[in-house]
Design a protein around this motif. Structure first.
Motif, PDB file in Angstrom:
ATOM      1  N   CYS A 243       0.826  -1.208   0.000  1.00 44.61           N
ATOM      2  CA  CYS A 243       0.000   0.000   0.000  1.00 44.61           C
ATOM      3  C   CYS A 243       0.858   1.256   0.000  1.00 44.61           C
ATOM      4  O   CYS A 243       1.795   1.384   0.789  1.00 44.61           O
ATOM      5  N   ASN A 244       0.484   2.190  -0.863  1.00 42.34           N
ATOM      6  CA  ASN A 244       1.201   3.463  -0.989  1.00 42.34           C
ATOM      7  C   ASN A 244       0.701   4.450   0.068  1.00 42.34           C
ATOM      8  O   ASN A 244       0.114   5.481  -0.236  1.00 42.34           O
ATOM      9  N   THR A 245       0.943   4.095   1.332  1.00 44.16           N
ATOM     10  CA  THR A 245       0.576   4.985   2.439  1.00 44.16           C
ATOM     11  C   THR A 245       1.672   4.917   3.484  1.00 44.16           C
ATOM     12  O   THR A 245       2.679   4.228   3.318  1.00 44.16           O
ATOM     13  N   VAL A 246       1.465   5.619   4.577  1.00 44.98           N
ATOM     14  CA  VAL A 246       2.454   5.701   5.659  1.00 44.98           C
ATOM     15  C   VAL A 246       1.787   5.255   6.954  1.00 44.98           C
ATOM     16  O   VAL A 246       0.693   5.721   7.288  1.00 44.98           O
ATOM     17  N   LEU A 381      -5.502  23.919  -5.087  1.00 45.55           N
ATOM     18  CA  LEU A 381      -6.917  23.584  -5.226  1.00 45.55           C
ATOM     19  C   LEU A 381      -6.983  22.262  -5.984  1.00 45.55           C
ATOM     20  O   LEU A 381      -6.684  22.188  -7.177  1.00 45.55           O
ATOM     21  N   THR A 382      -7.368  21.199  -5.264  1.00 51.66           N
ATOM     22  CA  THR A 382      -7.176  19.841  -5.759  1.00 51.66           C
ATOM     23  C   THR A 382      -8.439  19.008  -5.664  1.00 51.66           C
ATOM     24  O   THR A 382      -9.306  19.243  -4.820  1.00 51.66           O
ATOM     25  N   HIS A 383      -8.527  17.993  -6.520  1.00 50.31           N
ATOM     26  CA  HIS A 383      -9.601  17.002  -6.486  1.00 50.31           C
ATOM     27  C   HIS A 383      -9.387  15.963  -5.391  1.00 50.31           C
ATOM     28  O   HIS A 383     -10.229  15.094  -5.186  1.00 50.31           O
ATOM     29  N   CYS A 384      -8.239  16.018  -4.719  1.00 49.09           N
ATOM     30  CA  CYS A 384      -7.932  15.085  -3.624  1.00 49.09           C
ATOM     31  C   CYS A 384      -7.618  13.679  -4.112  1.00 49.09           C
ATOM     32  O   CYS A 384      -7.925  12.689  -3.424  1.00 49.09           O
ATOM     33  N   GLY A 385      -7.014  13.551  -5.292  1.00 49.42           N
ATOM     34  CA  GLY A 385      -6.417  12.281  -5.658  1.00 49.42           C
ATOM     35  C   GLY A 385      -5.274  11.975  -4.704  1.00 49.42           C
ATOM     36  O   GLY A 385      -4.607  12.883  -4.203  1.00 49.42           O
ATOM     37  N   TRP A 386      -5.018  10.702  -4.453  1.00 48.69           N
ATOM     38  CA  TRP A 386      -4.051  10.337  -3.424  1.00 48.69           C
ATOM     39  C   TRP A 386      -2.627  10.752  -3.799  1.00 48.69           C
ATOM     40  O   TRP A 386      -1.862  11.224  -2.941  1.00 48.69           O
ATOM     41  N   THR A 406     -15.036   8.791  -6.567  1.00 50.86           N
ATOM     42  CA  THR A 406     -14.415   7.598  -5.996  1.00 50.86           C
ATOM     43  C   THR A 406     -13.754   7.892  -4.639  1.00 50.86           C
ATOM     44  O   THR A 406     -14.387   8.410  -3.724  1.00 50.86           O
ATOM     45  N   ASP A 407     -12.438   7.601  -4.476  1.00 50.03           N
ATOM     46  CA  ASP A 407     -11.772   7.746  -3.182  1.00 50.03           C
ATOM     47  C   ASP A 407     -11.589   9.184  -2.743  1.00 50.03           C
ATOM     48  O   ASP A 407     -11.278   9.446  -1.576  1.00 50.03           O
ATOM     49  N   GLN A 408     -11.782  10.129  -3.645  1.00 48.44           N
ATOM     50  CA  GLN A 408     -11.434  11.519  -3.360  1.00 48.44           C
ATOM     51  C   GLN A 408     -12.270  12.098  -2.212  1.00 48.44           C
ATOM     52  O   GLN A 408     -11.782  12.924  -1.435  1.00 48.44           O
ATOM     53  N   LEU A 409     -13.519  11.664  -2.080  1.00 51.41           N
ATOM     54  CA  LEU A 409     -14.358  12.152  -0.984  1.00 51.41           C
ATOM     55  C   LEU A 409     -13.805  11.708   0.373  1.00 51.41           C
ATOM     56  O   LEU A 409     -13.781  12.489   1.334  1.00 51.41           O
ATOM     57  N   THR A 410     -13.367  10.467   0.429  1.00 50.88           N
ATOM     58  CA  THR A 410     -12.805   9.930   1.668  1.00 50.88           C
ATOM     59  C   THR A 410     -11.427  10.515   1.933  1.00 50.88           C
ATOM     60  O   THR A 410     -11.061  10.771   3.091  1.00 50.88           O
TER      61      THR A 410
END
Length: 491
Positions: A243-246, A381-386, A406-410
């Motif tokens: 997973c590409n997270t921390v 100002l972003t769409h909140c893509g990961w 998709t995931d952008q809301l979360t």
């Protein structure tokens, strides 16, 4: 070097020289391609022979964005030539069909594209795997979680399966437990419950309006829903999740997932040095914005981009444009040609560019990491893509969040509610120019912006610590590599 089908020159690959062999298959969307390319480079640097598999259409778009002939072009060639001590000599580059002709308008005809990924692509991947998998015992398949065939194909060929998740662990966890959402009446019913969701392992509480867009819809028969359901069936059969997270950003969620599967948080996965990638990953021609940015005062420019995939309506675009103009802020706006539709290549309000002359520019695409790290940029100002969120944090730039799909809301929940690294500027169908203006003014010039920048700096410190020697992501990647090498008989 050898010539393969499709006219692409490749490296040796195939697990030569006793190396374990990773076949890495990229999902054919821009936001997925960027991290998987750099994951492949990381694996090569750690002693894996890598066969990197892209689709013919992505290859064609990438080559044309660079102005080169797609025939015979190898996106890894320049990186391979520049690598130290032949580190990338064993990176091969292969192409498969996604089931549709090159040049098919996948943006305008989205559902047909998704249908091909659901029904057609697996046969082409299987044919390629049967050619490149020489020794199943030393081979592993690394495939994007959204592929609907990964674990099944890996089992058929007797190879290990790594499911690569390019979004936050929170998103994976919610999809993984979609059955719980359905059982509790928050999903797959005509009138989903609106109360707080408190029963997902590792997620203390989340509001229904913070779920991914596809989990807020009552019609769950779409092709994308079918992909989601099938891909997470496959994820349950994978041997490992990468997973590409921390870990420090999502500790309780990751701990809960580790109780289910071997789950490795190894992000952020960026180009080396957080600079322009040595491997071509962009599917659009990039404008060089550096000269314009160089002429702007430090921290004065609002960078605007809504990513590579989702669309906005013309009404939403006009409200945002009105707010940008009214704010008086300098801006650099990336507006890809199909942002509203391939049929509407000029969707900005009439007179917008003339009114913004001297303080703003609009380009179709750019190298985002170069823009975000420029001293002139003070907000995003972003769409909140990961990818965009991780890049913005690394660059120390606070965010104004306008999620689209998709995931952008979360993801916005993480940025604005949990981390305090950004603010919301509205929702789909409910974005207003006056709110956009007020938010821009607050972030770019107000006390709010000062607080956000301080919080983003702290988050950047978390990311930097994770990838440093001894950090959580470095340690997790080392454990992942060691486990795969043990499994594949490597050294």
């Amino acid at each position: 070097m050898v010539q393969e089908a499709g006219g692409v020159a490749t490296g040796r690959g195939g697990g030569g020289g006793g190396k374990p062999h990773a076949v890495v298959v990229a999902y054919p969307l821009q936001g997925h391609i960027i991290p998987v390319v750099h994951l492949a480079l990381r694996l090569a640097a750690r002693g894996f022979a890598v066969t990197f598999v892209s689709t013919e259409d992505v290859h064609d778009q990438t080559a044309r964005a660079l102005g080169v002939d797609p025939d015979g072009y190898d996106v890894f060639a320049s990186a391979r030539a520049a690598s130290a001590a032949g580190e990338l000599d064993d990176v091969a580059y292969e192409l498969v069909s996604d089931g549709l002709p090159v040049g098919f308008d996948r943006s305008l005809r989205h559902d047909e594209f998704m249908g091909a990924l659901l029904h057609e692509m697996s046969a082409h991947v299987e044919q390629l795997l049967r050619r490149v998998v020489v020794d199943p015992d030393t081979t592993l398949l690394v495939a994007d979680t959204f592929f609907v065939w990964a674990a099944t194909l890996a089992r058929k060929l007797g190879i290990a399966c790594v499911s690569f998740w390019t979004e936050p662990a929170l998103i994976f966890n919610l999809y993984y437990h979609v059955d719980l959402l359905a059982q509790n009446g928050h999903f797959r019913c005509n009138e989903p419950r609106k109360d707080t969701i408190t029963y997902i392992p590792g997620v203390p509480a989340i509001e229904p309006c913070e779920l991914m867009s596809y989990l807020q819809e009552t019609d769950t028969t779409s092709v994308v829903h079918r992909i989601i359901f099938k891909s997470f069936e496959e994820a349950r059969g994978a041997d490992y999740i990468l997973c590409n997270t921390v870990e420090e950003l999502e500790p309780s969620t990751i701990a809960a997932l580790r109780a289910e599967k071997p789950f490795y948080a190894v992000g952020p996965i960026f180009p080396a040095g957080f600079a322009r990638s040595a491997v071509a990953t962009s599917m659009w021609a990039e404008s060089d914005c550096s000269r314009w940015l160089d002429a702007q005062p430090a921290g004065s420019v609002l960078y605007i981009s809504f990513g590579s995939y989702a669309h906005v309506t013309k009404q939403e675009l006009h409200e945002i444009a009105g707010g940008v103009l009214a704010s008086g802020a300098r801006f650099l706006w990336v507006l890809r040609p199909d942002i509203v539709s391939s049929d509407d290549p000029d969707p900005l309000p009439e007179g917008f560019l003339a009114a913004a002359a001297g303080r703003g520019i609009v380009v179709q695409w750019c190298c985002q990491v170069e823009v975000l790290t420029h001293a002139a940029v003070g907000g995003f100002l972003t769409h909140c893509g990961w990818n965009s969120i991780l890049e913005s944090v690394w660059a120390g730039v606070p965010m104004l969040c306008f999620p689209l799909l998709t995931d952008q809301l979360t993801n916005r929940r993480l940025v604005a509610r949990e981390w305090g690294a950004g603010v919301s500027v509205g929702d789909r169908g409910a974005v207003r120019a006056d709110e956009v203006r007020a938010r821009i003014e607050g972030v770019m010039g107000g006390e709010e912006g000062v607080k956000l920048r301080e919080q983003v700096r702290k988050l950047r410190g978390t990311l930097e610590a994770a990838v440093a020697p001894g950090g959580s992501s470095r340690r997790n990647f080392d454990e992942f590599v060691d486990e795969l090498k043990r499994r594949c008989g490597g050294h």
